[in-house]
Design an enzyme around this catalytic site. Structure first.
Site, PDB file in Angstrom:
ATOM      1  N   GLY B 133       0.844  -1.194   0.000  1.00 56.68           N
ATOM      2  CA  GLY B 133       0.000   0.000   0.000  1.00 56.68           C
ATOM      3  C   GLY B 133       0.874   1.237   0.000  1.00 56.68           C
ATOM      4  O   GLY B 133       1.311   1.695  -1.049  1.00 56.68           O
ATOM      5  N   SER B 134       1.170   1.750   1.196  1.00 54.99           N
ATOM      6  CA  SER B 134       2.062   2.910   1.299  1.00 54.99           C
ATOM      7  C   SER B 134       3.430   2.600   0.700  1.00 54.99           C
ATOM      8  O   SER B 134       4.054   3.459   0.079  1.00 54.99           O
ATOM      9  CB  SER B 134       2.216   3.309   2.767  1.00 54.99           C
ATOM     10  OG  SER B 134       0.973   3.713   3.295  1.00 54.99           O
ATOM     11  N   TRP B 158      -7.881  -2.260  -3.604  1.00 54.38           N
ATOM     12  CA  TRP B 158      -8.430  -0.922  -3.363  1.00 54.38           C
ATOM     13  C   TRP B 158      -8.605  -0.139  -4.653  1.00 54.38           C
ATOM     14  O   TRP B 158      -8.310   1.045  -4.707  1.00 54.38           O
ATOM     15  CB  TRP B 158      -7.541  -0.125  -2.387  1.00 54.38           C
ATOM     16  CG  TRP B 158      -7.175  -0.898  -1.173  1.00 54.38           C
ATOM     17  CD1 TRP B 158      -5.953  -1.361  -0.815  1.00 54.38           C
ATOM     18  CD2 TRP B 158      -8.072  -1.322  -0.137  1.00 54.38           C
ATOM     19  NE1 TRP B 158      -6.021  -2.048   0.366  1.00 54.38           N
ATOM     20  CE2 TRP B 158      -7.310  -2.038   0.810  1.00 54.38           C
ATOM     21  CE3 TRP B 158      -9.458  -1.171   0.073  1.00 54.38           C
ATOM     22  CZ2 TRP B 158      -7.881  -2.617   1.947  1.00 54.38           C
ATOM     23  CZ3 TRP B 158     -10.017  -1.737   1.208  1.00 54.38           C
ATOM     24  CH2 TRP B 158      -9.224  -2.437   2.127  1.00 54.38           C
ATOM     25  N   GLY B 340     -26.605  18.260  16.335  1.00 59.48           N
ATOM     26  CA  GLY B 340     -27.016  17.472  17.500  1.00 59.48           C
ATOM     27  C   GLY B 340     -27.518  16.102  17.069  1.00 59.48           C
ATOM     28  O   GLY B 340     -26.944  15.465  16.185  1.00 59.48           O
ATOM     29  N   GLY B 341     -28.620  15.669  17.652  1.00 58.20           N
ATOM     30  CA  GLY B 341     -29.179  14.352  17.325  1.00 58.20           C
ATOM     31  C   GLY B 341     -29.468  14.212  15.845  1.00 58.20           C
ATOM     32  O   GLY B 341     -29.251  13.143  15.251  1.00 58.20           O
ATOM     33  N   GLU B 364      -4.875   7.907  -1.634  1.00 54.10           N
ATOM     34  CA  GLU B 364      -3.835   8.664  -2.358  1.00 54.10           C
ATOM     35  C   GLU B 364      -2.667   9.004  -1.427  1.00 54.10           C
ATOM     36  O   GLU B 364      -2.100  10.083  -1.485  1.00 54.10           O
ATOM     37  CB  GLU B 364      -4.461   9.938  -2.948  1.00 54.10           C
ATOM     38  CG  GLU B 364      -4.195  10.109  -4.430  1.00 54.10           C
ATOM     39  CD  GLU B 364      -5.260   9.442  -5.286  1.00 54.10           C
ATOM     40  OE1 GLU B 364      -5.600   8.257  -4.996  1.00 54.10           O
ATOM     41  OE2 GLU B 364      -5.742  10.054  -6.244  1.00 54.10           O
TER      42      GLU B 364
END
Lengths: 259, 382
Positions: B133-134, B158, B340-341, B364
């Site tokens: 990956g990285s 991915w 809020g909710g 990326e």
């Protein structure tokens, strides 16, 4: 095929629309101008006809300088050129005098078919197609939701309250369209750039042999006598159900003639 | 409402107006429902393609829009504000076209580029693998040249648009050397042996398909290798510099959308007899959110203008990606708090923006990788 689309710039229905207090005409400064929505369907139909049968699509607009924005939109969608009838003398023209002015231009530039939206979102008279065909002496096909060109004639479906009529007309003809007829395309980015280079012919009343006395506020055969703001929305009525809620709701609906 | 932008040309203003029209009519009405259902809106990309939005930063002579990154990225930002799956999709497609546009031969460019950027095709970028990956240089997908064609075997992971793309820009190993043994290939999706796994089930960005791609004895003509053998990693990394700006623009779009949602709610919602926007605590929060969004936009535009001027911009792109995506995460989280909710339930878009923001800190190049890139420019400049 020489296809002309009549396009009108109208105040954006999403903004507050006002009349001017001095001469009771539309306050064009108060709202953003946009292309009349139904006229976009007419432009799309014109482009579809051109793609199938060849020819050229000309946009025709009558309106102040600002209306050139709506012309550009139609050109960006793919129309080939435009004619912009713009003159101070035209300010305040009603439907009848507008049809006279546009008919004079149409006689000058020629056409096989004239397309336009069935009404505008501002004045909403819905009469222009009929008036144009009368002045030009050609068949009118209004409220079309389907148009097929067949050589020198056209077949169309007209939307009615009970379904639709199938009608035929010889060309040249004037056709007004409803929104069921197609799905207008978006202008492409390239179309937007190309539109800037397309020819727009500017005409004053004299150029189209329009008698200035027959147009504008003075030449109008109708007059806006007075106007008032729409009354603010009244507060809703709350019906408390004490066993007779259903009856009360029915009575309310009946009083408003809904049932 | 709309963001008040400074654009370099009148045509750029027209382009942004067209973009806003498309967002309002084609993206906004369906984004929430499609995200909920995990539906990929392929036809939306066709509409964008026909409008000319899938090749904006590429030359007009090949059918592109000829736009500077400064303008292209603001289009991506507007799209992402409407629907991240679409804004990010345009960024990924543009990334996938970059190697052909920048590194291919004249013959390849004439043969391939008009279709890639023409609007009908959608691309995907295949660099990451399950165990790489990285550390991109550790990739293990292999390509052997034999009788004028490469045979490619391996698994990519991915992959945005995996299984839906029309072409894949693929990086595979042609030699053992870690950094200098990778090459770049153009692979049409209908090539025999290309197979997509079922899409990943993601926290957000659900309308954008992400899948593993298996390459089993896939034959690619030598003429579809982009650049010379061994040039793959430099190509991949230079593509990613631009891709990072795309992600930064996406992040600003999501953050702007979250801010707009929060402001609209705070002006409407009344508690204790006044608008919640009239509480100073709320107002300070909105002010900090707006400041973050403006700073993030300024940072990616600075990097973009460097790129447009032909100056080095790798460190600036990494900074923009880092700052914009961290800002998006904070702003989106705060937007949920403002509501809020209502912020926590899917009847309002705030929770969706929060889930969308998270992925941008990862893709990326994770934000930790961005810090490594920025640090390297500081301590070990070339």
């Amino acid at each position: 095929m020489n296809i002309v689309v009549c396009v009108k710039q109208v105040p954006d229905t999403a903004t507050e629309r006002k009349l001017r207090s001095d001469d009771k005409t539309l306050d064009r400064e108060a709202a953003d101008g946009v292309i009349n929505e139904l006229d976009e369907y007419a432009v799309e139909e014109a482009l579809t006809i051109k793609e199938a049968h060849g020819g050229e699509v000309t946009v025709l607009t009558m309106g102040p300088e600002k209306a050139s924005e709506s012309i550009r939109k139609a050109l960006a969608m793919g129309a080939d050129k435009a004619v912009h009838l713009s003159d101070e003398a035209l300010h305040g023209s009603d439907a009848l005098s507008t049809s006279y002015a546009l008919a004079q231009v149409l006689k000058k530039i020629g056409f096989d078919i004239v397309l336009l939206g069935s009404e505008s979102t501002d004045a909403r008279t819905g009469m222009l197609a009929a008036m144009l065909s009368e002045r030009l002496g050609v068949p009118q096909v209004t409220l079309a939701n389907k148009v097929e060109i067949d050589g020198s004639s056209l077949k169309a479906q007209r939307l009615t309250d009970y379904g639709f009529d199938r009608v035929e007309a010889s060309l040249p003809a004037v056709v007004s369209v409803v929104e069921k007829i197609n799905e207008p395309r978006y202008p492409s980015f390239k179309g937007i750039m190309a539109a800037k280079k397309k020819p727009v012919e500017k005409l004053a009343v004299a150029d189209a042999e329009i008698d200035a006395a027959k147009v504008g506020l003075a030449g109008a055969s109708t007059e806006v006598v007075d106007f008032a703001d729409a009354p603010p929305r009244e507060k809703g009525q709350i019906v408390k159900d004490e066993g007779d809620g259903g009856v009360k709701v029915a009575e309310f609906l009946a009083s408003k003639k809904f049932i | 409402m709309g963001v008040d932008r400074e654009l370099p040309t009148s045509e750029a203003y027209d382009l942004l107006e067209l973009t806003r029209d498309l967002v309002a009519a084609e993206l906004a009405p369906r984004a929430a429902a499609d995200e909920e259902a995990g539906r990929f809106p392929r036809e939306v990309f066709r509409t964008l393609g026909r409008a000319g939005l899938l090749g904006l930063p590429y030359p007009e002579e090949f059918g592109g829009g000829g736009q500077p990154y400064e303008v292209y990225l603001q289009v991506v930002e507007e799209l992402a504000a409407g629907w991240l799956a679409v804004g990010l999709g345009v960024s990924v497609h543009t990334l996938a076209c970059f190697p052909v546009a920048a590194y291919s031969s004249d013959e390849q460019r004439r043969r391939l580029l008009p279709d890639l950027i023409g609007g009908e095709l959608l691309g995907a970028y295949c660099l990451s693998e399950p165990h790489s990956g990285s550390d991109a240089a550790a990739l293990s997908t292999k390509a052997y040249l034999d009788a004028g064609a490469y045979t490619i075997n391996g698994t990519k992971a991915w992959i945005t648009h995996g299984g839906h793309a029309d072409f894949y820009t693929l990086f595979a190993r042609t030699a053992p050397d870690k950094g200098r043994g990778v090459s770049c290939f153009h692979v049409p999706a209908d090539t025999r042996g290309v197979r997509a796994a079922p899409p990943e089930k993601k926290m957000g960005l659900r309308s954008s398909p992400t899948a593993q791609l298996h390459f089993d004895d896939v034959r690619v003509p030598e003429g579809d290798r982009i650049g010379v053998e061994g040039q793959g990693l430099p190509i991949a990394l230079s593509a990613l510099d631009g891709g990072r700006l795309g992600i930064a623009a996406c992040a600003v779009g999501v953050a702007q959308a979250a801010l707009d949602t929060a402001v609209a709610y705070a002006r409407e919602r009344r508690q204790f007899g006044q608008r919640v926007a009239d509480f100073q605590g709320m107002r300070f929060m909105l002010a900090d959110m707006a400041t973050g969004v403006a700073a993030a936009r300024a940072l990616y535009l600075t990097a973009a203008r460097r790129r447009d001027a032909g100056r080095p911009y790798g460190a600036q792109a990494a900074m923009a990606k880092l700052f914009a995506t961290d800002t998006a995460m904070r702003v989106a989280t705060d937007a949920v708090q403002v509501l809020g909710g209502y912020g926590y339930v899917s009847d309002f878009p705030a929770e969706r923006f929060m889930r969308e923001a998270k992925v941008l800190q990862i893709v990326e190049g994770t934000n930790q990788i961005q810090r490594m890139v920025i640090g390297r420019h500081l301590t070990d400049p070339r």
